[in-house]
Design a protein around this motif. Structure first.
Motif, short mmCIF file in Angstrom:
data_model
loop_
_atom_site.label_atom_id
_atom_site.label_comp_id
_atom_site.label_asym_id
_atom_site.label_seq_id
_atom_site.Cartn_x
_atom_site.Cartn_y
_atom_site.Cartn_z
N GLY A 1 0.82 -1.21 0.00
CA GLY A 1 0.00 0.00 0.00
C GLY A 1 0.85 1.26 0.00
O GLY A 1 0.52 2.25 -0.68
N ALA A 2 1.95 1.22 0.74
CA ALA A 2 2.84 2.39 0.80
C ALA A 2 3.55 2.57 -0.54
O ALA A 2 3.77 3.71 -0.99
CB ALA A 2 3.86 2.20 1.92
N ARG A 3 3.90 1.45 -1.18
CA ARG A 3 4.55 1.56 -2.50
C ARG A 3 3.59 2.16 -3.53
O ARG A 3 3.96 3.03 -4.31
CB ARG A 3 5.03 0.18 -2.97
CG ARG A 3 6.37 -0.21 -2.36
CD ARG A 3 6.83 -1.55 -2.88
NE ARG A 3 6.21 -2.64 -2.14
CZ ARG A 3 5.86 -3.81 -2.65
NH1 ARG A 3 6.04 -4.06 -3.92
NH2 ARG A 3 5.31 -4.73 -1.89
N VAL A 4 2.36 1.68 -3.51
CA VAL A 4 1.36 2.20 -4.45
C VAL A 4 1.15 3.70 -4.20
O VAL A 4 1.11 4.50 -5.14
CB VAL A 4 0.02 1.41 -4.29
CG1 VAL A 4 -1.11 2.11 -5.04
CG2 VAL A 4 0.20 -0.02 -4.79
N ALA A 5 1.05 4.08 -2.92
CA ALA A 5 0.82 5.49 -2.59
C ALA A 5 1.98 6.36 -3.08
O ALA A 5 1.77 7.45 -3.62
CB ALA A 5 0.64 5.64 -1.08
N SER A 6 3.20 5.86 -2.92
CA SER A 6 4.36 6.63 -3.38
C SER A 6 4.37 6.77 -4.90
O SER A 6 4.64 7.84 -5.44
CB SER A 6 5.67 5.97 -2.97
OG SER A 6 5.88 6.17 -1.61
N LEU A 7 4.08 5.66 -5.57
CA LEU A 7 4.09 5.69 -7.04
C LEU A 7 3.01 6.63 -7.57
O LEU A 7 3.20 7.30 -8.59
CB LEU A 7 3.89 4.28 -7.61
CG LEU A 7 5.11 3.37 -7.54
CD1 LEU A 7 4.71 1.91 -7.74
CD2 LEU A 7 6.14 3.77 -8.61
N ALA A 8 1.89 6.69 -6.86
CA ALA A 8 0.76 7.49 -7.33
C ALA A 8 0.95 8.98 -7.07
O ALA A 8 0.42 9.82 -7.78
CB ALA A 8 -0.52 7.02 -6.65
N SER A 9 1.72 9.30 -6.02
CA SER A 9 1.73 10.68 -5.54
C SER A 9 2.81 11.55 -6.17
O SER A 9 3.95 11.13 -6.34
CB SER A 9 1.94 10.68 -4.02
OG SER A 9 1.99 12.01 -3.54
N THR A 10 2.41 12.77 -6.48
CA THR A 10 3.37 13.81 -6.83
C THR A 10 3.46 14.65 -5.57
O THR A 10 2.83 15.70 -5.46
CB THR A 10 2.85 14.66 -8.01
OG1 THR A 10 2.35 13.76 -9.00
CG2 THR A 10 3.94 15.53 -8.60
N GLN A 11 4.21 14.16 -4.58
CA GLN A 11 4.15 14.72 -3.23
C GLN A 11 4.41 16.22 -3.20
O GLN A 11 5.38 16.69 -3.79
CB GLN A 11 5.14 14.01 -2.31
CG GLN A 11 4.86 14.25 -0.84
CD GLN A 11 5.85 13.54 0.06
OE1 GLN A 11 7.05 13.66 -0.13
NE2 GLN A 11 5.34 12.81 1.03
N SER A 12 3.55 16.92 -2.52
CA SER A 12 3.62 18.37 -2.26
C SER A 12 3.14 19.24 -3.42
O SER A 12 3.07 20.46 -3.28
CB SER A 12 5.03 18.82 -1.83
OG SER A 12 5.52 18.02 -0.79
N ALA A 13 2.80 18.62 -4.57
CA ALA A 13 2.23 19.42 -5.66
C ALA A 13 0.77 19.73 -5.32
O ALA A 13 0.15 19.04 -4.51
CB ALA A 13 2.31 18.65 -6.97
N VAL A 14 0.23 20.78 -5.91
CA VAL A 14 -1.17 21.15 -5.65
C VAL A 14 -2.09 20.08 -6.26
O VAL A 14 -1.91 19.69 -7.42
CB VAL A 14 -1.48 22.54 -6.26
CG1 VAL A 14 -2.97 22.86 -6.15
CG2 VAL A 14 -0.65 23.61 -5.57
N LEU A 15 -3.04 19.61 -5.45
CA LEU A 15 -4.00 18.60 -5.91
C LEU A 15 -5.28 19.36 -6.28
O LEU A 15 -6.06 19.76 -5.43
CB LEU A 15 -4.28 17.58 -4.79
CG LEU A 15 -5.31 16.50 -5.07
CD1 LEU A 15 -4.89 15.60 -6.23
CD2 LEU A 15 -5.56 15.66 -3.82
N ASP A 16 -5.45 19.58 -7.58
CA ASP A 16 -6.61 20.37 -8.03
C ASP A 16 -7.92 19.62 -7.82
O ASP A 16 -8.93 20.22 -7.48
CB ASP A 16 -6.44 20.73 -9.51
CG ASP A 16 -5.33 21.76 -9.69
OD1 ASP A 16 -5.31 22.74 -8.92
OD2 ASP A 16 -4.47 21.57 -10.58
#
Ligand SMILES: Cc1cc2nc3c(=O)[nH]c(=O)nc-3n(C[C@H](O)[C@H](O)[C@H](O)COP(=O)(O)O)c2cc1C
Length: 216
Positions: free
Chosen positions: A134-149
């Protein structure tokens, strides 16, 4: 009741706290950190591996957030994050950082100041693949700290990343990076109910560590 009244009524250090005798402290702060960390785990401190990481942005404005300590060895205090996150960009531009641990149950604080380096891809990939799926999927999915429109974008990205990991469980995340903080100073702080807090700071001096007691 006002916040002020709530604040005035809150006790601090109103519990038995451990002893700390700086005279018996080791020469190297890494040894003392290892000992204190083991004591924090033994004392049942909740999430003793949670620490603040403070960095500075391009305008010189400090930033801080909580991270998990992923490893602690001869390379220093290590954390893992996305290199393109705010903190990743900040340390790329200015590799200076401070870490803060607060072990509430023991009234203990450790402050680390130093420089940050990114470890190699092998360390990053090894750390990534050791994480739960789950943590791997979350990391792959996320553009961390970018604005989530649109929150729906996150759902779509999670679904796509989940499919990617299902198809190839060995998928790694190119942005996932392990960083190590090399200390120039480490302070150990033992709180005391009577405010006679004990502070021991180790300061790097060439190849040696200078130990200094600080006024509370
Ligand atoms: C207990 C706790 C542990 C966390 N651990 C991590 C971590 O190990 N890595 C990480 O990137 N973010 C972690 N976070 C989230 C960060 O605090 C932060 O929200 C995120 O990394 C984005 O920070 P940035 O925008 O400053 O880059 C954690 C948060 C908490 C409260």
């Amino acid at each position: 009741m006002s916040i002020r009244d709530l604040l005035r009524g809150l006790p601090v250090f109103a519990r038995p706290l451990p002893a700390f005798d700086p005279a018996g402290a080791p020469d190297d702060p890494h040894d003392l950190f290892a000992a204190w960390f083991a004591e924090a785990v033994g004392a049942g401190v909740v999430e003793p591996h949670a620490m603040t990481l403070s960095t500075v942005d391009a305008d010189g404005l400090p930033d801080t957030r909580v991270l998990l300590l992923k490893e602690f060895d001869g390379r220093g205090w290590q954390f893992a994050t996305d290199a393109t996150s705010a903190k990743g960009r900040q340390v790329a531009a200015n590799p200076a950082a401070a870490l803060g641990f607060y072990w509430r149950e023991q009234g203990r604080q450790v402050r680390v100041r130093g420089s940050v380096t990114a470890l190699d891809r092998a360390a990053a990939d090894g750390d990534f693949l050791a994480r739960p799926v789950g943590a791997r999927v979350a990391s792959l999915a996320s553009t961390q700290s970018a604005v989530l429109d649109d929150p729906a974008d996150l759902e779509r990205a999670l679904a796509a990343a989940g499919q990617t990991v299902e198809n190839d469980p060995g998928t790694v995340c190119a942005e996932h990076t392990v960083y190590a903080v090399t200390a120039v100073s480490v302070e150990f702080w033992q709180g005391d109910k009577e405010r006679r807090h004990i502070r021991l700071r180790y300061r790097r001096d060439g190849d040696a560590w200078v130990r200094e007691r600080l006024w509370p």
